[in-house]
Design a protein around this motif. Structure first.
Motif, PDB file in Angstrom:
ATOM      1  N   PHE A  33       0.967  -1.131  -0.197  1.00 31.96           N
ATOM      2  CA  PHE A  33      -0.005  -0.129   0.071  1.00 31.96           C
ATOM      3  C   PHE A  33       0.851   1.141   0.039  1.00 31.96           C
ATOM      4  O   PHE A  33       0.717   2.180  -0.436  1.00 31.96           O
ATOM      5  CB  PHE A  33      -0.944   0.115   1.237  1.00 31.96           C
ATOM      6  CG  PHE A  33      -1.609   1.373   1.318  1.00 31.96           C
ATOM      7  CD1 PHE A  33      -2.837   1.512   0.442  1.00 31.96           C
ATOM      8  CD2 PHE A  33      -1.528   2.322   2.262  1.00 31.96           C
ATOM      9  CE1 PHE A  33      -3.623   2.603   0.557  1.00 31.96           C
ATOM     10  CE2 PHE A  33      -2.176   3.500   2.286  1.00 31.96           C
ATOM     11  CZ  PHE A  33      -3.333   3.552   1.493  1.00 31.96           C
ATOM     12  N   ALA A  34       1.715   1.266   0.804  1.00 30.30           N
ATOM     13  CA  ALA A  34       2.963   2.361   0.767  1.00 30.30           C
ATOM     14  C   ALA A  34       3.550   2.682  -0.364  1.00 30.30           C
ATOM     15  O   ALA A  34       3.513   3.835  -0.980  1.00 30.30           O
ATOM     16  CB  ALA A  34       3.743   2.269   2.041  1.00 30.30           C
ATOM     17  N   SER A  35       3.926   1.341  -1.228  1.00 31.03           N
ATOM     18  CA  SER A  35       4.678   1.885  -2.493  1.00 31.03           C
ATOM     19  C   SER A  35       3.800   2.255  -3.417  1.00 31.03           C
ATOM     20  O   SER A  35       4.107   3.115  -4.349  1.00 31.03           O
ATOM     21  CB  SER A  35       5.223   0.399  -2.795  1.00 31.03           C
ATOM     22  OG  SER A  35       4.395  -0.398  -2.876  1.00 31.03           O
ATOM     23  N   LEU A  36       2.414   1.852  -3.408  1.00 28.14           N
ATOM     24  CA  LEU A  36       1.448   2.285  -4.470  1.00 28.14           C
ATOM     25  C   LEU A  36       1.097   3.650  -4.267  1.00 28.14           C
ATOM     26  O   LEU A  36       0.964   4.403  -5.060  1.00 28.14           O
ATOM     27  CB  LEU A  36       0.191   1.204  -4.495  1.00 28.14           C
ATOM     28  CG  LEU A  36       0.410  -0.075  -5.117  1.00 28.14           C
ATOM     29  CD1 LEU A  36      -0.940  -0.894  -4.981  1.00 28.14           C
ATOM     30  CD2 LEU A  36       0.940   0.169  -6.482  1.00 28.14           C
ATOM     31  N   LEU A  37       1.095   4.062  -3.123  1.00 26.72           N
ATOM     32  CA  LEU A  37       0.560   5.370  -2.508  1.00 26.72           C
ATOM     33  C   LEU A  37       1.964   6.430  -2.842  1.00 26.72           C
ATOM     34  O   LEU A  37       1.516   7.567  -3.322  1.00 26.72           O
ATOM     35  CB  LEU A  37       0.623   5.463  -1.146  1.00 26.72           C
ATOM     36  CG  LEU A  37      -0.194   6.970  -0.478  1.00 26.72           C
ATOM     37  CD1 LEU A  37      -1.275   7.208  -1.091  1.00 26.72           C
ATOM     38  CD2 LEU A  37      -0.161   6.792   0.894  1.00 26.72           C
ATOM     39  N   LEU A  38       3.234   5.697  -2.726  1.00 28.00           N
ATOM     40  CA  LEU A  38       4.069   6.905  -3.161  1.00 28.00           C
ATOM     41  C   LEU A  38       4.326   6.961  -4.698  1.00 28.00           C
ATOM     42  O   LEU A  38       4.525   8.021  -5.354  1.00 28.00           O
ATOM     43  CB  LEU A  38       5.601   6.060  -2.867  1.00 28.00           C
ATOM     44  CG  LEU A  38       5.837   6.118  -1.266  1.00 28.00           C
ATOM     45  CD1 LEU A  38       7.086   5.465  -1.008  1.00 28.00           C
ATOM     46  CD2 LEU A  38       6.026   7.836  -0.928  1.00 28.00           C
ATOM     47  N   LEU A  41       1.727   9.568  -5.505  1.00 21.37           N
ATOM     48  CA  LEU A  41       2.104  10.750  -4.892  1.00 21.37           C
ATOM     49  C   LEU A  41       3.111  11.516  -5.842  1.00 21.37           C
ATOM     50  O   LEU A  41       3.260  12.718  -6.111  1.00 21.37           O
ATOM     51  CB  LEU A  41       2.562  10.886  -3.728  1.00 21.37           C
ATOM     52  CG  LEU A  41       1.555  10.631  -2.608  1.00 21.37           C
ATOM     53  CD1 LEU A  41       2.114  10.502  -1.144  1.00 21.37           C
ATOM     54  CD2 LEU A  41       0.403  11.698  -2.768  1.00 21.37           C
ATOM     55  N   ASN A  42       4.096  10.657  -6.467  1.00 22.44           N
ATOM     56  CA  ASN A  42       5.095  11.025  -7.366  1.00 22.44           C
ATOM     57  C   ASN A  42       5.069  10.500  -8.729  1.00 22.44           C
ATOM     58  O   ASN A  42       5.783   9.433  -8.916  1.00 22.44           O
ATOM     59  CB  ASN A  42       6.431  10.884  -6.671  1.00 22.44           C
ATOM     60  CG  ASN A  42       7.571  11.597  -7.357  1.00 22.44           C
ATOM     61  OD1 ASN A  42       7.332  12.311  -8.269  1.00 22.44           O
ATOM     62  ND2 ASN A  42       8.698  11.340  -6.928  1.00 22.44           N
ATOM     63  N   PRO A  43       3.957  10.769  -9.695  1.00 23.29           N
ATOM     64  CA  PRO A  43       3.966   9.803 -10.867  1.00 23.29           C
ATOM     65  C   PRO A  43       5.095   9.982 -11.729  1.00 23.29           C
ATOM     66  O   PRO A  43       5.193   9.657 -12.963  1.00 23.29           O
ATOM     67  CB  PRO A  43       2.602  10.705 -11.532  1.00 23.29           C
ATOM     68  CG  PRO A  43       2.581  12.132 -10.938  1.00 23.29           C
ATOM     69  CD  PRO A  43       3.260  11.716  -9.523  1.00 23.29           C
ATOM     70  N   VAL A  44       6.029  11.080 -11.670  1.00 23.71           N
ATOM     71  CA  VAL A  44       7.201  11.103 -12.620  1.00 23.71           C
ATOM     72  C   VAL A  44       7.978   9.727 -12.476  1.00 23.71           C
ATOM     73  O   VAL A  44       8.741   9.228 -13.740  1.00 23.71           O
ATOM     74  CB  VAL A  44       8.133  12.264 -11.989  1.00 23.71           C
ATOM     75  CG1 VAL A  44       9.516  12.320 -12.774  1.00 23.71           C
ATOM     76  CG2 VAL A  44       7.396  13.677 -11.768  1.00 23.71           C
ATOM     77  N   ASP A  45       8.107   8.801 -11.349  1.00 21.22           N
ATOM     78  CA  ASP A  45       8.795   7.828 -11.269  1.00 21.22           C
ATOM     79  C   ASP A  45       8.009   6.767 -12.003  1.00 21.22           C
ATOM     80  O   ASP A  45       8.753   5.768 -12.346  1.00 21.22           O
ATOM     81  CB  ASP A  45       9.192   7.404  -9.906  1.00 21.22           C
ATOM     82  CG  ASP A  45       9.971   8.513  -9.273  1.00 21.22           C
ATOM     83  OD1 ASP A  45      10.851   9.222  -9.891  1.00 21.22           O
ATOM     84  OD2 ASP A  45       9.884   8.516  -7.919  1.00 21.22           O
ATOM     85  N   ALA A  46       6.902   6.743 -12.234  1.00 21.05           N
ATOM     86  CA  ALA A  46       6.088   5.804 -13.076  1.00 21.05           C
ATOM     87  C   ALA A  46       6.123   6.119 -14.435  1.00 21.05           C
ATOM     88  O   ALA A  46       5.281   6.730 -15.063  1.00 21.05           O
ATOM     89  CB  ALA A  46       4.854   5.560 -12.498  1.00 21.05           C
ATOM     90  N   HIS A  47       6.885   5.525 -15.244  1.00 22.09           N
ATOM     91  CA  HIS A  47       7.205   5.388 -16.664  1.00 22.09           C
ATOM     92  C   HIS A  47       6.409   4.426 -17.436  1.00 22.09           C
ATOM     93  O   HIS A  47       6.284   3.296 -16.920  1.00 22.09           O
ATOM     94  CB  HIS A  47       8.537   5.354 -16.908  1.00 22.09           C
ATOM     95  CG  HIS A  47       9.564   6.504 -16.391  1.00 22.09           C
ATOM     96  ND1 HIS A  47       9.359   7.866 -16.688  1.00 22.09           N
ATOM     97  CD2 HIS A  47      10.150   6.446 -15.512  1.00 22.09           C
ATOM     98  CE1 HIS A  47      10.178   8.466 -16.071  1.00 22.09           C
ATOM     99  NE2 HIS A  47      10.695   7.812 -15.014  1.00 22.09           N
TER     100      HIS A  47
END
Length: 70
Positions: A33-38, A41-47
């Motif tokens: 849950f914490a990793s998905l929440l991060l 919150l920071n969609p730049v890291d999700a490519h």
């Protein structure tokens, strides 16, 4: 050879429910849950994937293998 039966540590009181979970049964969902929440919150890291999808490549190889065997 007979095996010993497991005896409970504390006898349960009538009408009460006691649930004992291992530590990882709480820790793993909390970490997920914490990793998905991060990521939210920071969609730049999700490519998004830029190459050809792996599933398409796998299905094409399976199709080619089936056509070669028939």
């Amino acid at each position: 050879m007979s095996a010993r039966s497991h005896t409970p540590r504390d006898p349960a009181k009538p009408g009460s429910i006691e649930v004992q979970l291992p530590w990882w049964a709480i820790a793993l969902p909390a970490i997920a849950f914490a990793s998905l929440l991060l990521l939210i919150l920071n969609p730049v890291d999700a490519h998004a994937a830029t190459s050809e999808p792996v599933i398409t490549n796998l299905l094409e190889r399976i199709q080619a293998m089936i056509l070669r065997t028939t």
